[in-house]
Design a protein around this motif. Structure first.
Motif, PDB file in Angstrom:
ATOM      1  N   GLN A   1     134.762 -81.218  -0.999  1.00 34.70           N
ATOM      2  CA  GLN A   1     133.440 -80.592  -0.990  1.00 34.70           C
ATOM      3  C   GLN A   1     133.260 -79.727   0.262  1.00 34.70           C
ATOM      4  N   GLN A   2     133.720 -80.209   1.402  1.00 36.66           N
ATOM      5  CA  GLN A   2     133.657 -79.408   2.631  1.00 36.66           C
ATOM      6  C   GLN A   2     134.466 -78.129   2.479  1.00 36.66           C
ATOM      7  N   ALA A   3     135.674 -78.242   1.919  1.00 31.52           N
ATOM      8  CA  ALA A   3     136.509 -77.061   1.722  1.00 31.52           C
ATOM      9  C   ALA A   3     135.817 -76.047   0.813  1.00 31.52           C
ATOM     10  N   PHE A   4     135.166 -76.539  -0.225  1.00 28.80           N
ATOM     11  CA  PHE A   4     134.440 -75.651  -1.137  1.00 28.80           C
ATOM     12  C   PHE A   4     133.306 -74.937  -0.396  1.00 28.80           C
ATOM     13  N   CYS A   5     132.521 -75.672   0.380  1.00 28.59           N
ATOM     14  CA  CYS A   5     131.366 -75.081   1.058  1.00 28.59           C
ATOM     15  C   CYS A   5     131.789 -74.123   2.174  1.00 28.59           C
ATOM     16  N   ASN A   6     132.921 -74.373   2.831  1.00 31.29           N
ATOM     17  CA  ASN A   6     133.371 -73.517   3.933  1.00 31.29           C
ATOM     18  C   ASN A   6     134.052 -72.232   3.464  1.00 31.29           C
ATOM     19  N   ALA A   7     134.488 -72.171   2.215  1.00 29.92           N
ATOM     20  CA  ALA A   7     135.258 -71.029   1.725  1.00 29.92           C
ATOM     21  C   ALA A   7     134.345 -69.895   1.254  1.00 29.92           C
ATOM     22  N   ASP A   8     134.883 -68.686   1.335  1.00 31.20           N
ATOM     23  CA  ASP A   8     134.192 -67.524   0.765  1.00 31.20           C
ATOM     24  C   ASP A   8     134.431 -67.427  -0.742  1.00 31.20           C
ATOM     25  N   LEU A   9     135.649 -67.779  -1.123  1.00 31.37           N
ATOM     26  CA  LEU A   9     136.066 -67.663  -2.525  1.00 31.37           C
ATOM     27  C   LEU A   9     136.717 -68.962  -2.959  1.00 31.37           C
ATOM     28  N   VAL A  10     136.424 -69.381  -4.188  1.00 32.55           N
ATOM     29  CA  VAL A  10     137.091 -70.528  -4.804  1.00 32.55           C
ATOM     30  C   VAL A  10     137.419 -70.124  -6.229  1.00 32.55           C
ATOM     31  N   ILE A  11     138.716 -70.071  -6.553  1.00 33.02           N
ATOM     32  CA  ILE A  11     139.141 -69.594  -7.865  1.00 33.02           C
ATOM     33  C   ILE A  11     140.195 -70.518  -8.446  1.00 33.02           C
ATOM     34  N   ARG A  12     140.357 -70.396  -9.744  1.00 35.35           N
ATOM     35  CA  ARG A  12     141.487 -71.013 -10.439  1.00 35.35           C
ATOM     36  C   ARG A  12     142.401 -69.871 -10.850  1.00 35.35           C
ATOM     37  N   ALA A  13     143.678 -69.941 -10.439  1.00 42.45           N
ATOM     38  CA  ALA A  13     144.580 -68.801 -10.668  1.00 42.45           C
ATOM     39  C   ALA A  13     146.026 -69.272 -10.631  1.00 42.45           C
ATOM     40  N   LYS A  14     146.918 -68.371 -11.027  1.00 46.40           N
ATOM     41  CA  LYS A  14     148.361 -68.600 -10.931  1.00 46.40           C
ATOM     42  C   LYS A  14     149.027 -67.353 -10.377  1.00 46.40           C
ATOM     43  N   ALA A  15     150.069 -67.554  -9.591  1.00 45.41           N
ATOM     44  CA  ALA A  15     150.783 -66.441  -8.951  1.00 45.41           C
ATOM     45  C   ALA A  15     151.906 -65.967  -9.863  1.00 45.41           C
ATOM     46  N   VAL A  16     152.066 -64.629  -9.952  1.00 45.61           N
ATOM     47  CA  VAL A  16     153.104 -64.059 -10.814  1.00 45.61           C
ATOM     48  C   VAL A  16     154.195 -63.363 -10.013  1.00 45.61           C
ATOM     49  N   SER A  17     153.937 -63.045  -8.735  1.00 40.50           N
ATOM     50  CA  SER A  17     154.975 -62.427  -7.897  1.00 40.50           C
ATOM     51  C   SER A  17     154.569 -62.569  -6.435  1.00 40.50           C
ATOM     52  N   GLY A  18     155.535 -62.394  -5.550  1.00 34.81           N
ATOM     53  CA  GLY A  18     155.278 -62.470  -4.118  1.00 34.81           C
ATOM     54  C   GLY A  18     156.294 -61.660  -3.338  1.00 34.81           C
ATOM     55  N   LYS A  19     155.866 -61.014  -2.272  1.00 39.43           N
ATOM     56  CA  LYS A  19     156.756 -60.226  -1.436  1.00 39.43           C
ATOM     57  C   LYS A  19     156.171 -60.110  -0.028  1.00 39.43           C
ATOM     58  N   GLU A  20     157.036 -59.787   0.934  1.00 37.27           N
ATOM     59  CA  GLU A  20     156.598 -59.613   2.317  1.00 37.27           C
ATOM     60  C   GLU A  20     156.170 -58.173   2.552  1.00 37.27           C
ATOM     61  N   VAL A  21     155.023 -57.994   3.170  1.00 37.22           N
ATOM     62  CA  VAL A  21     154.479 -56.652   3.413  1.00 37.22           C
ATOM     63  C   VAL A  21     154.013 -56.558   4.863  1.00 37.22           C
ATOM     64  N   ASP A  22     153.865 -55.310   5.336  1.00 38.35           N
ATOM     65  CA  ASP A  22     153.301 -55.049   6.660  1.00 38.35           C
ATOM     66  C   ASP A  22     151.785 -54.965   6.555  1.00 38.35           C
ATOM     67  N   SER A  23     151.116 -55.577   7.538  1.00 35.91           N
ATOM     68  CA  SER A  23     149.652 -55.551   7.547  1.00 35.91           C
ATOM     69  C   SER A  23     149.140 -55.052   8.891  1.00 35.91           C
ATOM     70  N   GLY A  24     149.609 -53.884   9.283  1.00 35.53           N
ATOM     71  CA  GLY A  24     149.173 -53.311  10.548  1.00 35.53           C
ATOM     72  C   GLY A  24     149.984 -53.835  11.718  1.00 35.53           C
TER      73      GLY A  24
END
Length: 344
Positions: free
Chosen positions: A159-182
């Motif tokens: 419940q704490q995790a839910f209240c502290n988060a901006d977003l709470v979703i149910r999802a599945k990942a289909v791909s992943g890769k390393e990227v530059d973020s500045g």
């Protein structure tokens, strides 16, 4: 051609009674090597034939001895290391016939003799000073700082995790890769893992679907690893980055959907949100107490030695009409009687 032998230092004979003599060591101060010339005995009570002290033949040896004294001292100082080496070499030759044990004893004796010599005493390393200890302390603190940068999270109730988060979703990942973020403040590139996801349901957040999730590249810096086969569903709570993106860490609540209890799944829709004004305090050890009326005491760790115990799976901390908070168990939403009750 054989090497030229070094002439040994001259050693003065011992002057005394009797004729010629060659002593092994230097004689008295002012002594000179050579034949002994006995002093002429005066006839009677000292006549004109007796030389006066400091004059005649006896004066020459004393003068020459005084002149040669510095040279003799310098020569003996140069000879001392060679004599020590010769003695050690003789011991090694003897121990070669005696076996390994004698060789070890001779080696230890040689080391002891070398350690006692003035040259060895002057070559010993000085004791560490205050600067050396300060440098060692700084190195230890730097290592502790590196260790302190490892990922460390305080356990939280779902419940704490839910209240502290901006977003709470149910999802599945289909791909992943390393990227530059500045770049960081030093100009070095910041690497992150970008997961492309398929959102199934949004429990908390904007109406816009989330397309990408970002996380650190390693668990040492709180990075999260997701299954990218597209078959495993997760409950994911994290921070919004806008434009259909979110960021997650190991400190957020990321849990396989199939591992959630029925109460947890139902609470995501309404019950957790009802208790976001309540405070859930973890009890690390007994005794522990509630400090305010709007507080629920989370005791899974002391009762089950787990942060995923009965209260985490089946309870929600709900605020009631009198402003107090209490644990509520059950899949159905809390009844009005529970909300109106004054005592827990």
């Amino acid at each position: 051609m054989a090497a030229a032998r070094r002439r040994p230092c001259p050693s003065a004979p011992r002057w005394g009674r009797g004729g010629r003599g060659r002593g092994r060591g230097p004689g008295p101060e002012g002594a000179l090597p050579g034949p002994v010339r006995p002093r002429a005995q005066p006839s009677g009570g000292g006549g004109a034939g007796a030389p006066a002290p400091g004059h005649g033949r006896d004066a020459r040896p004393a003068a020459r001895g005084a002149e040669l004294q510095p040279a003799l001292a310098s020569c003996h100082r140069e000879e001392e290391p060679r004599r020590l080496k010769a003695r050690l070499g003789g011991r090694e030759r003897k121990t070669a016939r005696g076996g390994g044990t004698a060789r070890a004893r001779a080696g230890a004796g040689a080391l002891h003799a070398a350690a006692l010599s003035p040259a060895a005493r002057t070559m010993r390393a000085p004791a560490p000073g205050p600067r050396a200890w300060l440098a060692l302390l700084l190195l230890l603190l730097a290592g502790a700082g590196r260790l302190a940068r490892a990922c460390s999270c305080s356990p939280v109730h779902p419940q704490q995790a839910f209240c502290n988060a901006d977003l709470v979703i149910r999802a599945k990942a289909v791909s992943g890769k390393e990227v530059d973020s500045g770049n960081d403040i030093y100009g070095n590139p910041i690497k992150r893992i970008q997961y492309e996801i398929k959102q199934i349901k949004m429990f908390k957040g904007p109406d816009q679907d989330i397309e990408y999730i970002y996380t650190a590249p390693s668990s040492a810096v709180c990075g999260v690893s997701l299954d990218t086969s597209g078959k495993k569903e997760y409950l994911i709570a994290g921070k919004s980055e806008g434009n259909g993106k979110m960021h997650i860490t190991l400190c957020d609540f990321i849990f396989p959907w199939e591992s959630l209890s029925a109460t947890q799944k139902k609470s995501l829709s309404q019950r957790y949100q009802m208790g976001c004004e309540c405070k859930i305090s973890r009890c690390p050890s007994i005794p522990c107490y509630v400090s305010s009326l709007d507080e629920c005491l989370w005791t899974d760790w002391v009762t089950e030695k787990s942060i995923n115990g009965q209260q985490a799976k089946h309870y929600a901390c709900v605020k009631r009409s009198d402003g107090s908070c209490a644990w509520y168990r059950g899949v159905a939403p809390p009844k009005q009687e529970f909300l109106d009750i004054e005592d827990p």
